[in-house]
Design a protein around this motif. Sequence first.
Motif, PDB file in Angstrom:
ATOM      1  N   SER A  53      13.391   3.128 -21.227  1.00 37.19           N
ATOM      2  CA  SER A  53      13.365   3.937 -22.447  1.00 37.19           C
ATOM      3  C   SER A  53      14.781   4.482 -22.675  1.00 37.19           C
ATOM      4  O   SER A  53      15.714   4.160 -21.932  1.00 37.19           O
ATOM      5  N   SER A  54      14.931   5.296 -23.678  1.00 32.67           N
ATOM      6  CA  SER A  54      16.279   5.807 -23.957  1.00 32.67           C
ATOM      7  C   SER A  54      16.375   7.295 -23.618  1.00 32.67           C
ATOM      8  O   SER A  54      17.374   7.937 -23.912  1.00 32.67           O
ATOM      9  N   GLY A  94       0.805  -1.224   0.000  1.00 27.42           N
ATOM     10  CA  GLY A  94       0.000   0.000   0.000  1.00 27.42           C
ATOM     11  C   GLY A  94       0.836   1.271   0.000  1.00 27.42           C
ATOM     12  O   GLY A  94       0.383   2.315   0.471  1.00 27.42           O
ATOM     13  N   LEU A  95       2.061   1.165  -0.520  1.00 24.00           N
ATOM     14  CA  LEU A  95       2.919   2.351  -0.587  1.00 24.00           C
ATOM     15  C   LEU A  95       2.628   3.052  -1.913  1.00 24.00           C
ATOM     16  O   LEU A  95       3.429   2.990  -2.857  1.00 24.00           O
ATOM     17  N   ASP A  96       1.462   3.694  -1.935  1.00 28.06           N
ATOM     18  CA  ASP A  96       0.948   4.164  -3.222  1.00 28.06           C
ATOM     19  C   ASP A  96       1.882   5.153  -3.924  1.00 28.06           C
ATOM     20  O   ASP A  96       2.132   5.030  -5.119  1.00 28.06           O
ATOM     21  N   LYS A  97       2.390   6.115  -3.150  1.00 31.70           N
ATOM     22  CA  LYS A  97       3.257   7.122  -3.787  1.00 31.70           C
ATOM     23  C   LYS A  97       4.530   6.481  -4.319  1.00 31.70           C
ATOM     24  O   LYS A  97       4.959   6.750  -5.449  1.00 31.70           O
ATOM     25  N   ALA A  98       5.141   5.644  -3.481  1.00 27.03           N
ATOM     26  CA  ALA A  98       6.368   4.973  -3.906  1.00 27.03           C
ATOM     27  C   ALA A  98       6.100   4.080  -5.114  1.00 27.03           C
ATOM     28  O   ALA A  98       6.935   3.968  -6.022  1.00 27.03           O
ATOM     29  N   LEU A 144      16.929  12.159 -15.126  1.00 27.27           N
ATOM     30  CA  LEU A 144      15.990  12.363 -14.021  1.00 27.27           C
ATOM     31  C   LEU A 144      16.116  11.264 -12.950  1.00 27.27           C
ATOM     32  O   LEU A 144      15.635  11.426 -11.833  1.00 27.27           O
ATOM     33  N   LEU A 145      16.762  10.183 -13.323  1.00 30.74           N
ATOM     34  CA  LEU A 145      16.753   9.005 -12.442  1.00 30.74           C
ATOM     35  C   LEU A 145      17.389   9.249 -11.071  1.00 30.74           C
ATOM     36  O   LEU A 145      16.797   8.852 -10.059  1.00 30.74           O
ATOM     37  N   LYS A 179       7.107   2.977 -10.799  1.00 30.90           N
ATOM     38  CA  LYS A 179       6.627   2.699 -12.158  1.00 30.90           C
ATOM     39  C   LYS A 179       7.279   3.664 -13.149  1.00 30.90           C
ATOM     40  O   LYS A 179       7.715   3.268 -14.231  1.00 30.90           O
ATOM     41  N   LYS A 180       7.359   4.946 -12.707  1.00 30.45           N
ATOM     42  CA  LYS A 180       7.995   5.947 -13.586  1.00 30.45           C
ATOM     43  C   LYS A 180       9.467   5.609 -13.781  1.00 30.45           C
ATOM     44  O   LYS A 180       9.989   5.663 -14.905  1.00 30.45           O
ATOM     45  N   ILE A 181      10.124   5.249 -12.679  1.00 36.03           N
ATOM     46  CA  ILE A 181      11.555   4.909 -12.771  1.00 36.03           C
ATOM     47  C   ILE A 181      11.762   3.760 -13.767  1.00 36.03           C
ATOM     48  O   ILE A 181      12.630   3.818 -14.644  1.00 36.03           O
TER      49      ILE A 181
END
Lengths: 447, 118
Positions: free
Chosen positions: B86-87, B69-73, B92-93, B78-80
Amino acid sequence: MEAFRIFIVEDDLFYGEMLRHHLSLNPDNEVHLFKTGAECLKNIYKSPALVSLDYSRPDMSGLEVMKAIKKENNEVPVVIVSGQDDISTAVRLLREGAYDYFVKDDDVKDRLWNIIKKIRENLQLKSEISYLKEEIGKKYEFRKVIKGNSPAIKNIFSLIEKATRTNISVSITGETGTGKELVAKAIHYNSPRAKYPFVAVNVSAIPTDLIESEMFGHEKGSFTGAITRKIGKFEQAQGGTIFLDEIGEMDLNMQSKLLRVLQERELTRVGGNDLVKIDVRLIVATNRNLADDVQKGRFREDLYYRLLGLPIELPPLRFRGNDILMLAKYFVDDFCAENKMPKLSISEPAQKKLMQYHFPGNVRELRAIMELAAVLTDGEQIDDKHISYTASDSPGNFLLVESTLEEYNRKIIRYYLQKYNNNVLHVAKKLDIGKSTIYRMIKENLL
Amino acid sequence: MNKHDKSYNLDKLIEFIGNDEAAVSSMVGIFLQSTPELLGNINDSLQKSDITAVGKYAHMLKPSLDIFGLDKAFELIKKIETIAKSSENHHLLPDMIRDLKAMLDRAQTDIRADYPAN
C-alpha cells in the motif's frame, strides 16, 4: 501405467520443494523441479504430462516460457501459478493456451490434484480412443470381414486393395445384401484415412427436402425448425470417408448440388455464406443400374462420371459357388458362439438345399436363414428341414431354384392349393389336370 | 518438551508432504537456508527504502511461515506485505520487521535444536 511426469518451474526453492514432495505422495507421479525456464526447456523433450509454471520468472517471463514450451510440444498442459491475483494477466495467459491459472495463496494443492486427475482421465480416454480405433481397424481387416474363396470375391479383394492405396472415388454396385457397406468400410479402415471418421448416409432414407441440410449442414435460423447450427455429414466426415448408399435415389436437384460440392471441394451450409473446405473420400453404392438411369434422364451424366471412379461390382451370392457353404458355416459358428450354444454342423441334404437356392437377399438373407436354422434345430446338426426360404414361395422366381420337372410340378400344385384354400377341384380345373392326380400326390405325401 | 511450548508446529508440513522423515528433514533444511536469506533481502530492501521489494520478499517468505506453523510470524508478515504494497503506514515497517526477525530467530533456533543434522 506409465509414470505421470510433472515439471515444476519455480524459483522459490521452498515452494517448489513443497510441491515436489507433495505431488510425489502419489508414487505414479514423477516430479521434476526446475529453478529456471531455460532448464525446463532443456528437458521438455521428455514430454511431461503437465507443467506447473511460476509466472514471475527471473530469467524469462512466464508467458515466454509457456510459448517456448508450446512451440516444442503443443500438447503439454501448462498450469500457471502466480504470486499475484491479476485477472488481466490470467486472461491473457489463458488465451495464449494456458491450461489453468491460479494464485499461490489459493489452495494450490487441491487445485493441482484436481488438474492432475483431470489430465490423467483425459490421457486415459485418449489412449482408449486410439486403442478402440485400432480395434475398429482390425475389425475391418477386409479378409476377415468379407469372406470367400471364389474367383468372383477374390477379384473384389484385389479391387479393394487398389482402392485403399489412392483417394479415387469408388462406386459399388450389387444386389441387396451383397455387402456394399462392408466393402466401403473395408476400403476406409484400410486406407490412410482410417483415423478419421467413416460416415454412412442412406440417401433413400432421408426425405427430399431435408437431404441438403443433412449432407451440408445448416446455419441457425436458415429455415423453420433450424434452431441451432448443424454440421452436415460431409463436414462430419472431414479427413475421412463419406459413404452415400442408394445414390440412385437422389433427386436431380440434389444431384446438381452434390456435383458442385465435389467439383469445388467446398460447401456452403444451408442458409450460410461461409465456404467450408472439404477433404473427404467419396464412396457411393447403388443397386440400380445408374447408366440406365442416365439414359432415361433420371441421373445426371456429369455426376455419374464423377462418381464412377473405381467401379466395384459385387457378385450375387448365387454366383459365388462354394462360398455359400463357407459363409453358411461361418454364420452358424458365429451365431452359436455369440449365443453360447454348442457348435452345430450342417448336414449333406441341408448343404445341397443351400446350394440349390438362388438367394435373392444374398449374404444378408443367408445369414438370416442360417440363424433361423440354428434356432430351429434340436440336435447338433442342421438338416434340410431347418432351412426355410421365405422369398422362394413367391411364384415369380421359383425357376431360380434348380429342380427336376417333377419337383417343379409339385411346387406349382402346392402353390395353387395354398392360393385356393386347398380346394382340389378348383385347382385341378385351373391347371387342367385330373383331380385324382392331386389326390394321389396328397396320399403319397408328395405335397 | 510439550508440543504446545514450541514456537513452531510441523502438522501442516506433514499434512502437505506426508509423514516421510527424509522429506520433512529436507524441507526443514530448505527452510533454515531460505528464511535468513529472505529476511536479509527484506532488511536490505528496507535500508534502500525499496518498499516494493520488501513486499515482494515478504510475499515469498509468507507460505513457509504458514507451513511451519509459525502462526504469529505468519500474521505479522501478512501485515508487512499489505503495508508494503500500500502507500500508507510505511513508517511502521522497521519495527514490524525487527519483531519478525526476532520471532524467526527463535523459531530457527528451536528447529535447529530438533533437527541438528541441518
